[in-house]
Design a protein around this motif. Structure first.
Motif, mmCIF file in Angstrom:
data_model
loop_
_atom_site.group_PDB
_atom_site.id
_atom_site.type_symbol
_atom_site.label_atom_id
_atom_site.label_comp_id
_atom_site.label_asym_id
_atom_site.label_seq_id
_atom_site.Cartn_x
_atom_site.Cartn_y
_atom_site.Cartn_z
ATOM 1 N N LYS A 146 0.839 -1.190 0.000
ATOM 2 C CA LYS A 146 0.000 0.000 0.000
ATOM 3 C C LYS A 146 0.879 1.248 0.000
ATOM 4 O O LYS A 146 1.847 1.338 0.752
ATOM 5 N N VAL A 147 0.522 2.201 -0.838
ATOM 6 C CA VAL A 147 1.285 3.441 -0.908
ATOM 7 C C VAL A 147 1.125 4.235 0.384
ATOM 8 O O VAL A 147 2.040 4.939 0.810
ATOM 9 N N ILE A 180 7.433 6.006 -7.592
ATOM 10 C CA ILE A 180 6.586 4.947 -8.138
ATOM 11 C C ILE A 180 6.198 5.252 -9.583
ATOM 12 O O ILE A 180 6.206 4.368 -10.454
ATOM 13 N N ASN A 181 5.891 6.521 -9.871
ATOM 14 C CA ASN A 181 5.551 6.901 -11.245
ATOM 15 C C ASN A 181 6.737 6.687 -12.181
ATOM 16 O O ASN A 181 6.576 6.231 -13.323
ATOM 17 N N ARG A 211 -4.407 2.658 -9.368
ATOM 18 C CA ARG A 211 -4.544 4.079 -9.051
ATOM 19 C C ARG A 211 -5.965 4.408 -8.614
ATOM 20 O O ARG A 211 -6.926 3.717 -8.978
ATOM 21 N N ASN A 212 -6.064 5.496 -7.856
ATOM 22 C CA ASN A 212 -7.366 5.996 -7.433
ATOM 23 C C ASN A 212 -8.066 6.681 -8.600
ATOM 24 O O ASN A 212 -7.423 7.341 -9.439
ATOM 25 N N LYS A 213 -9.371 6.524 -8.679
ATOM 26 C CA LYS A 213 -10.126 7.161 -9.750
ATOM 27 C C LYS A 213 -10.249 8.668 -9.548
ATOM 28 O O LYS A 213 -10.378 9.418 -10.512
ATOM 29 N N LYS A 214 -10.190 9.098 -8.295
ATOM 30 C CA LYS A 214 -10.432 10.516 -8.009
ATOM 31 C C LYS A 214 -9.263 11.387 -8.441
ATOM 32 O O LYS A 214 -9.445 12.371 -9.172
ATOM 33 N N GLN A 262 -3.786 8.941 -8.325
ATOM 34 C CA GLN A 262 -2.575 8.677 -7.561
ATOM 35 C C GLN A 262 -2.446 7.179 -7.305
ATOM 36 O O GLN A 262 -3.451 6.484 -7.137
ATOM 37 N N PRO A 263 -1.218 6.640 -7.281
ATOM 38 C CA PRO A 263 -1.050 5.198 -7.043
ATOM 39 C C PRO A 263 -1.531 4.787 -5.662
ATOM 40 O O PRO A 263 -1.257 5.453 -4.667
#
Length: 285
Positions: free
Chosen positions: A154-155, A169-170, A182-185, A188-189
Motif C-alpha cells: 500500500k502506498v 513509483i511513477n 490508481r485511485n479514480k479521483k 494517484q497510485p
C-alpha cells in the motif's frame, strides 16, 4: 390646694422633658448631604471584555510540557528528516536546550528505546524507522524482489517515513519495473507490485494477423446456436425466487392446574375444576 398644685406642675414639666428627649433627631436636609458619595455608575460591577480565547482547549504552542508530548513531537521531527539527526538537533527543536540534564537524559533514553527510532551508538544519531525501511526507489525495488510472494504494498504504508513515494513509483512504472493500481479521483497510485520483465514477450506478426482474422459472432447468433443444441443461454437462466412464508402463530397453551399439595385437606376442600371445563365447552359451541 397650693401645696398640691406645686408637685403636679413639677411632674408635668419632667414629663415634657422626657418626651422631647425620646423623639428621633431630624434627618439632614438634602442640601446638607455630603458630596463625597460615589455615583451609581461607579457602584456597578465592571464586566471583563470578551475575548476569542477558547478556554476548553489548550493553546497550540507546538510543544508540550508532558514528556509524552515531547516524544510525540520529537518523532514527528525525525519523520520529516531523511537523514539521521543528532540528539542536540532534536532537543533544540523541542526547545529543551536549557532544561536540566536529567530531563534531557530521560528524553534521549526513551528515543533510543522507541520502536520507531533507529539509534546509531557509534555516531550517536537518531533516525525514524520507515515502513520496511523503504525510503528510496532502490529500497522499494529490493524489497519487492526479495519477497517470497508477489504481494503488493500500500502506498499509504510507504508514506510512513517516506515523504513522497508517488514520484519514485511513477518513474518506476514508466520504466516498466512496477505495476500499480490508481485511485479514480486523483489518479494517484494506491497499490504497487513488482513487474517481472522476463514475463514480457512479443507475439509474431503472423499469429497476430491470424488472431485478427477470427471473427467473433454476435450475441444473437450465439444464442441461436445454443438453442439449436438444446442448451439454455446464460442470460435466459432464471433462478426461482424464494417465497418467504409467514411465520406461524404459536397457539397459546392453556394453563393447567397445579398439583395438589395440601392432601391433608382433601375431605374439606371442594373441587370446582369441572366448572371451567363446562365454560370452555359452551364457548366453543
Amino acid at each position: 390646694m397650693s401645696n398640691l398644685q406645686k408637685p403636679a406642675g413639677s411632674f408635668k414639666a419632667s414629663l415634657q422633658k422626657a418626651t422631647l428627649s425620646d423623639r428621633p433627631s431630624p434627618s439632614p436636609a438634602p442640601s446638607q448631604v455630603s458630596n463625597t458619595s460615589t455615583s451609581k455608575n461607579d457602584l456597578k460591577r465592571k464586566r471583563p471584555e470578551p475575548t476569542d480565547v477558547v478556554y476548553s482547549q489548550p493553546a497550540n504552542t507546538g510543544t508540550g510540557s508532558d514528556i509524552r508530548s515531547q516524544i510525540h513531537y520529537g518523532l514527528g521531527f525525525l519523520k520529516t528528516k531523511q537523514e539521521p539527526m543528532k540528539a542536540e538537533d532534536v532537543l533544540n527543536y523541542l526547545s529543551l536546550s536549557n532544561v536540566a540534564g536529567v530531563y534531557k537524559q530521560m528524553i534521549t533514553k526513551i528515543l533510543r528505546e522507541h520502536e520507531k527510532v533507529v539509534y546509531d551508538p557509534v555516531a550517536n544519531t537518531y533516525a525514524y524507522r520507515a515502513f520496511k525501511n523503504i525510503r528510496s526507489e532502490e529500497a522499494l525495488l529490493q524489497y519487492l524482489q526479495n519477497q517470497p510472494t508477489a504481494q503488493g504494498l500500500k502506498v499509504s504504508d510507504l508514506r510512513d517515513g517516506w515523504a513522497t513515494p508517488e514520484d519514485a513509483i511513477n518513474k518506476l512504472e514508466r520504466e516498466g519495473k512496477v505495476l500499480t493500481i490508481r485511485n479514480k479521483k486523483d489518479n494517484q497510485p494506491r497499490m504497487v507490485w513488482l513487474d517481472d520483465s522476463t514475463l514480457k514477450f512479443t507475439v509474431d506478426q503472423e499469429f497476430q494477423e491470424i488472431w485478427k482474422e477470427i471473427k467473433v459472432p454476435d450475441a444473437a447468433a450465439v444464442a441461436a446456436a445454443l438453442q439449436k443444441e438444446k442448451l439454455t443461454p446464460a442470460n435466459k437462466i432464471h433462478t426461482p425466487k424464494k417465497v418467504m412464508k409467514a411465520p406461524e402463530k404459536k397457539k397459546k397453551k392453556q394453563r393447567q392446574g397445579g398439583k395438589v399439595t395440601n392432601k391433608h385437606m382433601m375431605g374439606i376442600l371442594k373441587d370446582y375444576s369441572h366448572l371451567s371445563k363446562d365454560k370452555e365447552a359452551k364457548r366453543r359451541q
